[in-house]
Design an enzyme around this catalytic site. Structure first.
Site, short mmCIF file in Angstrom:
data_model
loop_
_atom_site.label_atom_id
_atom_site.label_comp_id
_atom_site.label_asym_id
_atom_site.label_seq_id
_atom_site.Cartn_x
_atom_site.Cartn_y
_atom_site.Cartn_z
N HIS A 1 39.01 41.67 37.40
CA HIS A 1 38.77 42.64 38.30
C HIS A 1 39.93 43.54 38.25
CE1 HIS A 1 35.21 40.81 40.06
NE2 HIS A 1 35.69 39.73 39.60
N HIS B 1 36.40 37.98 32.04
CA HIS B 1 36.05 38.40 33.38
C HIS B 1 37.23 38.34 34.20
CE1 HIS B 1 33.09 37.27 36.80
NE2 HIS B 1 34.65 37.62 37.61
N HIS C 1 27.92 38.39 39.12
CA HIS C 1 28.47 37.38 39.76
C HIS C 1 27.33 36.69 40.40
CE1 HIS C 1 32.35 39.53 39.37
NE2 HIS C 1 32.95 38.81 40.13
N GLN D 1 29.70 44.99 44.43
CA GLN D 1 30.58 43.90 45.39
C GLN D 1 29.67 43.79 46.49
OE1 GLN D 1 34.33 41.91 45.21
NE2 GLN D 1 32.30 40.95 46.06
N GLU E 1 28.16 32.76 44.02
CA GLU E 1 29.80 32.38 44.19
C GLU E 1 29.99 31.70 45.40
OE1 GLU E 1 32.65 35.48 43.48
OE2 GLU E 1 34.32 34.12 43.48
N ASP F 1 39.93 36.44 36.00
CA ASP F 1 39.27 36.76 37.32
C ASP F 1 40.08 37.86 38.17
OD1 ASP F 1 37.04 37.18 39.13
OD2 ASP F 1 37.28 35.15 40.00
FE FE2 Z 1 34.95 37.75 39.64
#
Ligand code: FE2
Length: 416
Positions: A63, A61, A215, A157, A218, A314
């Site tokens: 980005h 995981h 996701h 996102q 969060e 992440d």
């Molecule tokens: Fe993430």
């Protein structure tokens, strides 16, 4: 009798859960033989000198489209997820492919030096950046294919319902070659829209026969309950074993009764979980006075329920998290602290999470230090798993597909 010639032999390797020292023979990118002593010869031989030799690490995981932007955007003053997302908008609208390849490339190379040879990356798909982030990450994936295996996730996102035009882009992203359908159902205006968001993602996943990796919740606000929605939809679509939920911080904010009920559903749905403590330790709990909550999901309870759990880097130097060095041993150390995994078997489990358990989540069939598996191997300057996490040792050799792709030795000495 003719002595067999292999491509590579690693001699005197210490292996997890095995007494003595072992030779590992590699041919055509695969582990051909593991024995106390291999009579064979090889084009290249490495002496592991009794050091711990393990399958190379997996970061499930990250980005890659957002890494290394902290210096070119304004600081995240509130330290919250909301501000982290908003600060990027300007930069995201101006991404170029070259810029993404350069920033992602730095993290990929660092990852390799630190013993990671596979990453699963979320990539923003929304009406701000369009498909440019994905184009950039796919270009990086191709450029670095000999040293890093990269899976891409189309990640909405900014929400799907909340971002008109995003759904079309998500379909296009999968058509363009994204491997996995992402999601962020909590980033919608209502629970009904969150449910629609999840349904759209599964429609796309069904069409492309793709796994799902979202996701989820969060936030440390227990109002958000999209993990349960995801579990229900996973069962409804028959996608058990093919769905991963990342972050899931709200699970820690629920009362124990509802949390237990959701964990049972997660287990029933065969959902894999990925916690991201490095980021969520700093992003969550920002509105708490004292005590400030840790913000990470219920790792031990999920493990006790038999759920597969891993964790990722992440973020590396972005608006969400200003640190990070693409080092899964560093993330392992932080995770062990955050999840309070300090008993011997728990420390071993933390190491599983960046090796065999991450491989399970990515459904890799040829992963592991066993005959017939891919020769993706790292030799650590350590003798035990505890030392590998505690001392953050040199990754002496990193091997991918049977080829040595990195060597490191940090030298430190006292001068008195
Ligand atoms: Fe993430």
């Amino acid at each position: 009798m003719e002595v067999k010639k292999l491509d590579l032999i690693i001699r005197n390797a210490k292996l997890r859960n095995k007494e003595g020292l072992w030779d590992i023979g590699v041919e055509k990118g695969k582990i051909k033989a593991i024995a106390n002593h291999l009579e064979a010869k090889a084009a290249e031989e490495i002496d592991a000198n009794g050091k711990l030799t393990v399958p190379s690490f997996i970061d499930p995981h990250i980005h890659l489209d957002k890494v290394n932007i902290v210096e070119v955007v304004r600081p995240n003053v509130t330290g919250t997820l909301k501000e982290a997302i908003e600060i990027i908008w300007d930069k995201k609208a101006r991404y170029t492919i070259e810029d993404i390849v350069e920033r992602a490339g730095d993290v990929i190379r660092r990852g390799v030096l630190n013993g990671t040879t596979r990453m699963r990356t979320h990539v923003d798909v929304d009406t701000i950046g369009g498909l440019k982030p994905l184009e950039g990450v796919i270009a990086a994936k191709n450029k670095f294919k000999d040293i890093m295996d990269i899976e891409t996730i189309a990640f909405p996102q900014e929400g799907i319902i909340k971002d008109p035009g995003c759904e079309k882009l998500m379909w296009e992203a999968m058509g363009m070659g994204a491997d996995i359908v992402g999601g962020m159902p909590a980033n919608e205006n209502t629970p009904d829209d969150s449910r629609k968001h999840v349904e759209i993602c599964f429609d796309i996943a069904e069409k492309y026969n793709a796994d799902v990796d979202m996701h989820v919740d969060e936030t440390d606000d227990p109002f958000y309950r999209t993990l349960e929605i995801l579990a229900d939809e996973t069962i409804k679509r028959g996608w058990q074993g093919r769905v991963t939920a990342g972050h899931t911080c709200a699970l820690a904010a629920y009362d124990d009764h509802y949390a237990g009920y959701v964990i049972e559903k997660v287990k029933k749905a065969g959902i894999n979980m990925i916690t991201n403590p490095v980021t969520n330790l700093v992003l969550q709990g920002r509105n708490d006075k004292q005590p400030i909550r840790r913000g990470i999901t219920r790792v031990k309870e999920l493990l006790a329920a038999g759920v597969t759990v891993s964790f990722g880097q992440d973020c590396v130097k972005d608006t969400f998290y200003p640190f990070g060095s693409a080092d899964m041993l560093q993330v392992a150390l932080v995770t062990a602290h955050a999840a309070q995994m300090t008993l011997p078997h728990e420390i071993e489990k933390v190491f599983d999470m960046i090796t065999c358990d991450a491989a399970k989540i990515l459904r890799l069939e040829n992963y592991g230090l066993e005959e017939g598996k891919d020769a993706d191997i790292v030799i650590l300057d350590a003798l035990t798993i505890n030392d590998a996490i505690r001392l953050q040792p040199s990754r002496l050799y990193v091997i991918k597909g049977g080829k040595v792709i990195a060597k490191n030795e940090y030298k430190r000495e006292l001068t008195i």
